[in-house]
Design a protein around this motif. Structure first.
Motif, PDB file in Angstrom:
ATOM      1  N   ALA A 129       0.844  -1.205   0.000  1.00 30.35           N
ATOM      2  CA  ALA A 129       0.000   0.000   0.000  1.00 30.35           C
ATOM      3  C   ALA A 129       0.876   1.252   0.000  1.00 30.35           C
ATOM      4  CB  ALA A 129      -0.925  -0.013   1.211  1.00 30.35           C
ATOM      5  N   ASN A 130       1.933   1.220   0.793  1.00 32.00           N
ATOM      6  CA  ASN A 130       2.821   2.388   0.862  1.00 32.00           C
ATOM      7  C   ASN A 130       3.518   2.647  -0.473  1.00 32.00           C
ATOM      8  OD1 ASN A 130       2.247   3.134   3.476  1.00 32.00           O
ATOM      9  ND2 ASN A 130       3.834   1.828   4.380  1.00 32.00           N
ATOM     10  N   ALA A 131       3.848   1.565  -1.175  1.00 33.48           N
ATOM     11  CA  ALA A 131       4.491   1.738  -2.489  1.00 33.48           C
ATOM     12  C   ALA A 131       3.553   2.483  -3.436  1.00 33.48           C
ATOM     13  CB  ALA A 131       4.872   0.375  -3.080  1.00 33.48           C
ATOM     14  N   LEU A 132       2.275   2.152  -3.392  1.00 35.40           N
ATOM     15  CA  LEU A 132       1.300   2.855  -4.241  1.00 35.40           C
ATOM     16  C   LEU A 132       1.168   4.307  -3.810  1.00 35.40           C
ATOM     17  CD1 LEU A 132      -1.344   0.000  -4.472  1.00 35.40           C
ATOM     18  CD2 LEU A 132       0.026   0.896  -6.362  1.00 35.40           C
ATOM     19  N   ALA A 133       1.117   4.527  -2.496  1.00 37.99           N
ATOM     20  CA  ALA A 133       0.968   5.900  -1.987  1.00 37.99           C
ATOM     21  C   ALA A 133       2.147   6.766  -2.426  1.00 37.99           C
ATOM     22  CB  ALA A 133       0.845   5.886  -0.468  1.00 37.99           C
ATOM     23  N   ARG A 134       3.341   6.187  -2.438  1.00 41.09           N
ATOM     24  CA  ARG A 134       4.533   6.955  -2.842  1.00 41.09           C
ATOM     25  C   ARG A 134       4.463   7.393  -4.298  1.00 41.09           C
ATOM     26  NH1 ARG A 134       7.392   3.358   0.375  1.00 41.09           N
ATOM     27  NH2 ARG A 134       7.897   2.044  -1.413  1.00 41.09           N
ATOM     28  N   GLU A 135       3.618   6.735  -5.084  1.00 41.37           N
ATOM     29  CA  GLU A 135       3.464   7.136  -6.491  1.00 41.37           C
ATOM     30  C   GLU A 135       2.248   8.023  -6.714  1.00 41.37           C
ATOM     31  OE1 GLU A 135       5.726   3.592  -8.875  1.00 41.37           O
ATOM     32  OE2 GLU A 135       3.542   3.575  -8.848  1.00 41.37           O
ATOM     33  N   GLY A 136       1.614   8.464  -5.636  1.00 41.27           N
ATOM     34  CA  GLY A 136       0.513   9.414  -5.800  1.00 41.27           C
ATOM     35  C   GLY A 136      -0.875   8.836  -5.630  1.00 41.27           C
ATOM     36  N   VAL A 137      -0.968   7.547  -5.267  1.00 40.53           N
ATOM     37  CA  VAL A 137      -2.289   6.948  -5.042  1.00 40.53           C
ATOM     38  C   VAL A 137      -2.841   7.421  -3.703  1.00 40.53           C
ATOM     39  CG1 VAL A 137      -3.525   4.767  -4.632  1.00 40.53           C
ATOM     40  CG2 VAL A 137      -1.813   4.926  -6.461  1.00 40.53           C
ATOM     41  N   ALA A 138      -4.104   7.845  -3.719  1.00 46.07           N
ATOM     42  CA  ALA A 138      -4.766   8.265  -2.471  1.00 46.07           C
ATOM     43  C   ALA A 138      -5.974   7.391  -2.156  1.00 46.07           C
ATOM     44  CB  ALA A 138      -5.210   9.720  -2.576  1.00 46.07           C
ATOM     45  N   THR A 139      -6.589   6.821  -3.189  1.00 45.61           N
ATOM     46  CA  THR A 139      -7.747   5.943  -2.983  1.00 45.61           C
ATOM     47  C   THR A 139      -7.399   4.568  -3.545  1.00 45.61           C
ATOM     48  OG1 THR A 139      -9.281   7.805  -3.170  1.00 45.61           O
ATOM     49  CG2 THR A 139     -10.200   5.594  -3.448  1.00 45.61           C
ATOM     50  N   LEU A 140      -7.675   3.560  -2.730  1.00 45.01           N
ATOM     51  CA  LEU A 140      -7.223   2.211  -3.050  1.00 45.01           C
ATOM     52  C   LEU A 140      -8.367   1.244  -2.809  1.00 45.01           C
ATOM     53  CD1 LEU A 140      -4.867   0.182  -3.487  1.00 45.01           C
ATOM     54  CD2 LEU A 140      -4.368   0.401  -1.053  1.00 45.01           C
ATOM     55  N   GLU A 141      -8.713   0.451  -3.818  1.00 48.52           N
ATOM     56  CA  GLU A 141      -9.696  -0.610  -3.610  1.00 48.52           C
ATOM     57  C   GLU A 141      -8.944  -1.884  -3.258  1.00 48.52           C
ATOM     58  OE1 GLU A 141     -12.460  -3.845  -5.552  1.00 48.52           O
ATOM     59  OE2 GLU A 141     -10.318  -3.487  -5.725  1.00 48.52           O
ATOM     60  N   ILE A 142      -9.467  -2.618  -2.285  1.00 52.36           N
ATOM     61  CA  ILE A 142      -8.863  -3.906  -1.905  1.00 52.36           C
ATOM     62  C   ILE A 142      -9.972  -4.951  -1.831  1.00 52.36           C
ATOM     63  CG2 ILE A 142      -7.525  -5.176  -0.191  1.00 52.36           C
ATOM     64  CD1 ILE A 142      -6.328  -2.542   0.768  1.00 52.36           C
ATOM     65  N   LYS A 143      -9.750  -6.081  -2.522  1.00 54.46           N
ATOM     66  CA  LYS A 143     -10.748  -7.146  -2.537  1.00 54.46           C
ATOM     67  C   LYS A 143     -10.386  -8.233  -1.539  1.00 54.46           C
ATOM     68  CE  LYS A 143     -11.041  -6.499  -7.534  1.00 54.46           C
ATOM     69  NZ  LYS A 143     -12.236  -5.674  -7.655  1.00 54.46           N
ATOM     70  N   SER A 144     -11.401  -8.912  -1.038  1.00 53.02           N
ATOM     71  CA  SER A 144     -11.159 -10.162  -0.312  1.00 53.02           C
ATOM     72  C   SER A 144     -11.032 -11.259  -1.379  1.00 53.02           C
ATOM     73  CB  SER A 144     -12.309 -10.441   0.648  1.00 53.02           C
ATOM     74  OG  SER A 144     -13.478 -10.757  -0.082  1.00 53.02           O
ATOM     75  N   GLY A 145     -11.277 -12.512  -1.022  1.00 51.84           N
ATOM     76  CA  GLY A 145     -11.300 -13.543  -2.047  1.00 51.84           C
ATOM     77  C   GLY A 145     -10.220 -14.596  -1.906  1.00 51.84           C
ATOM     78  N   TYR A 146      -9.394 -14.464  -0.864  1.00 48.18           N
ATOM     79  CA  TYR A 146      -8.421 -15.524  -0.577  1.00 48.18           C
ATOM     80  C   TYR A 146      -8.743 -16.203   0.760  1.00 48.18           C
ATOM     81  CZ  TYR A 146      -5.526 -13.612  -4.358  1.00 48.18           C
ATOM     82  OH  TYR A 146      -5.052 -13.174  -5.573  1.00 48.18           O
ATOM     83  N   GLY A 147      -9.943 -15.937   1.271  1.00 44.16           N
ATOM     84  CA  GLY A 147     -10.375 -16.591   2.516  1.00 44.16           C
ATOM     85  C   GLY A 147     -11.379 -17.672   2.190  1.00 44.16           C
ATOM     86  N   LEU A 148     -12.454 -17.260   1.512  1.00 43.77           N
ATOM     87  CA  LEU A 148     -13.500 -18.168   1.034  1.00 43.77           C
ATOM     88  C   LEU A 148     -14.204 -18.917   2.166  1.00 43.77           C
ATOM     89  CD1 LEU A 148     -11.725 -19.637  -2.155  1.00 43.77           C
ATOM     90  CD2 LEU A 148     -12.756 -17.383  -1.849  1.00 43.77           C
TER      91      LEU A 148
END
Ligand code: NIG
Ligand code: FE
Length: 407
Positions: A129-148
């Protein structure tokens, strides 16, 4: 005369308000200014005019370009372990589908994610997440889907929300329970779909942990009728839907997404012209994911020209996940969207701003206009076209974010 909280002056602005181009305001000879109050854009005009006005804080940005802060609208950023061993297998000739059918693929990440504690998942996801923020990302969608299963899907969504709580990022969560059939339901996909609709989805909705519901419609995942059941259950709970559609084959995913008025249909490599037409009619966003296309060595390109011809808004996203897109760089994705899918630099920037916001159902961000959230990226580039051009060198000067202003 209004007293603004902050005046950013001596800027050039890529407002991204138009479907084409950058919506530029200001030029090197006539720089612009933006005023912000209560975390919102209150005024946009020329720097010359702005000097007449007053604000609590005035900052000159020395002629720099500003854009809406970036939005990564499709990620699977929270997961246990990694899939480098499968990457090695694929490099030796195995296909993604073969690995998935032999119990690897998504299911191997399901095992690792179920075994991980919330803290372990958080600690692994935070640097991404921090890597994305360092490139200017402020809004981030995160999916579940590895728990099931109930416990692990809830854990993933809580970890995703915690990333939003503990960083400057605004996180939107998506329930992707219909990602693959878990081992407990092996050979009984319909039973798993009933569990999602009857138990998992209501529990997640009850806990308020999902902003949307996604599903994977594919030969190695779920059929159209199975996805339709999940979408009907989501609609009953007033949750918007999205779809992983037509990634490896044309399964009518775009049409299905359109039928349910999905916010977006994502991947779309095999989508037909009829599917594109359906997306246009439904005002859905096409989210293209060049990282997965690259990683899987796909050759079938998404129908970019048809999307343009029918006026379907195109977003692009990292799809950050351990199997098909181990990429935590929105800048790399912009470059790949340009080089692999033929998007123009302006389309790439629109794809991570205006259209990415729409793909998340957010109309308060993604452009710089009066009344919009003051989520602003300040760049060191001499023009925003450079954002899809450079690769591997940081271009961001800083982000100015409503979340921090209101904290
Ligand atoms: O977006 N297509 C399905 N889901 C992911 C891949 C997930 C995985 O392989 O772990 C995707 O590409
Ligand atoms: Fe995905």
């Amino acid at each position: 005369m209004p007293k603004w909280d902050l005046l950013l002056t001596d800027v050039q602005i890529a407002t991204m308000v138009d479907a084409d181009g950058y919506g530029a305001v200001g030029s090197p000879d006539a720089l612009a200014a933006v005023a912000i109050s209560a975390g919102q854009i209150a005024w946009i005009g020329t720097a010359a005019m702005a000097r007449e006005e007053s604000a609590d804080v005035v900052r000159s940005l020395g002629g720099r370009w500003i854009t809406p802060a970036l939005i990564d609208c499709h990620t699977h950023l929270v997961f246990g372990g990694n899939r480098a061993a499968e990457f090695e297998q694929r490099q030796q000739g195995a296909s993604y589908e073969e690995i998935a059918r032999s119990g690897g693929g998504i299911l191997s990440t399901v095992r690792a994610t179920r075994d991980a504690t919330a803290d372990e998942l958080f600690d692994a996801a935070l640097p991404r997440a921090n890597a994305l923020a360092r490139e200017g990302v402020a809004t981030l969608e995160i999916k579940s889907g590895y728990g099931l299963n109930l416990a692990t899907e809830l854990r993933m969504l809580k970890v995703a929300r915690r990333i939003g709580d503990e960083t400057a990022l605004d996180v939107r969560t998506t329930l992707l329970a219909a990602h693959t059939v878990p081992p407990e339901y092996s050979g009984n996909a319909d039973g798993y779909i009933d569990f999602i609709c009857g138990e998992l989805l209501p529990a997640v909705a009850d806990a308020g942990l999902a902003d949307a519901v996604d599903a994977y419609c594919e030969g190695i995942a779920f059929t159209g009728p199975q996805v339709a059941k999940v979408f009907n259950a989501a609609k009953d709970l007033k949750l918007p839907v999205k779809l992983h559609a037509d990634q490896l084959s044309d399964c009518g995913g775009a049409e299905l997404a359109a039928q349910f008025k999905a916010l977006s249909a994502d991947h779309l490599e095999y989508t037909s012209v009829a599917g594109v037409q359906a997306l246009a009619d439904a005002d859905a966003v096409a989210v293209l994911l060049p990282g997965a296309f690259l990683t899987l060595g796909e050759t079938q390109h998404p129908p970019v020209q048809a999307l343009r011809d029918f006026g379907v808004p195109i977003a692009i996203a990292t799809d950050c996940n351990p199997g098909t897109s181990p990429i935590c760089s929105i800048q790399t994705i912009m470059m790949l969207a340009a080089r692999l899918f033929g998007l123009t630099p302006a389309e790439c920037l629109g794809g991570v701003t205006r259209n990415a916001a729409k793909a998340l159902g957010l109309n308060d961000r993604g452009t710089l206009a009066v009344g919009q959230r003051a989520d602003i990226a300040v760049w060191n580039t001499s023009h925003p076209r450079e954002l899809a051009y450079w690769h591997g060198t940081p271009q961001l000067a800083e982000t100015l974010l409503a979340k921090a202003m209101l904290a």
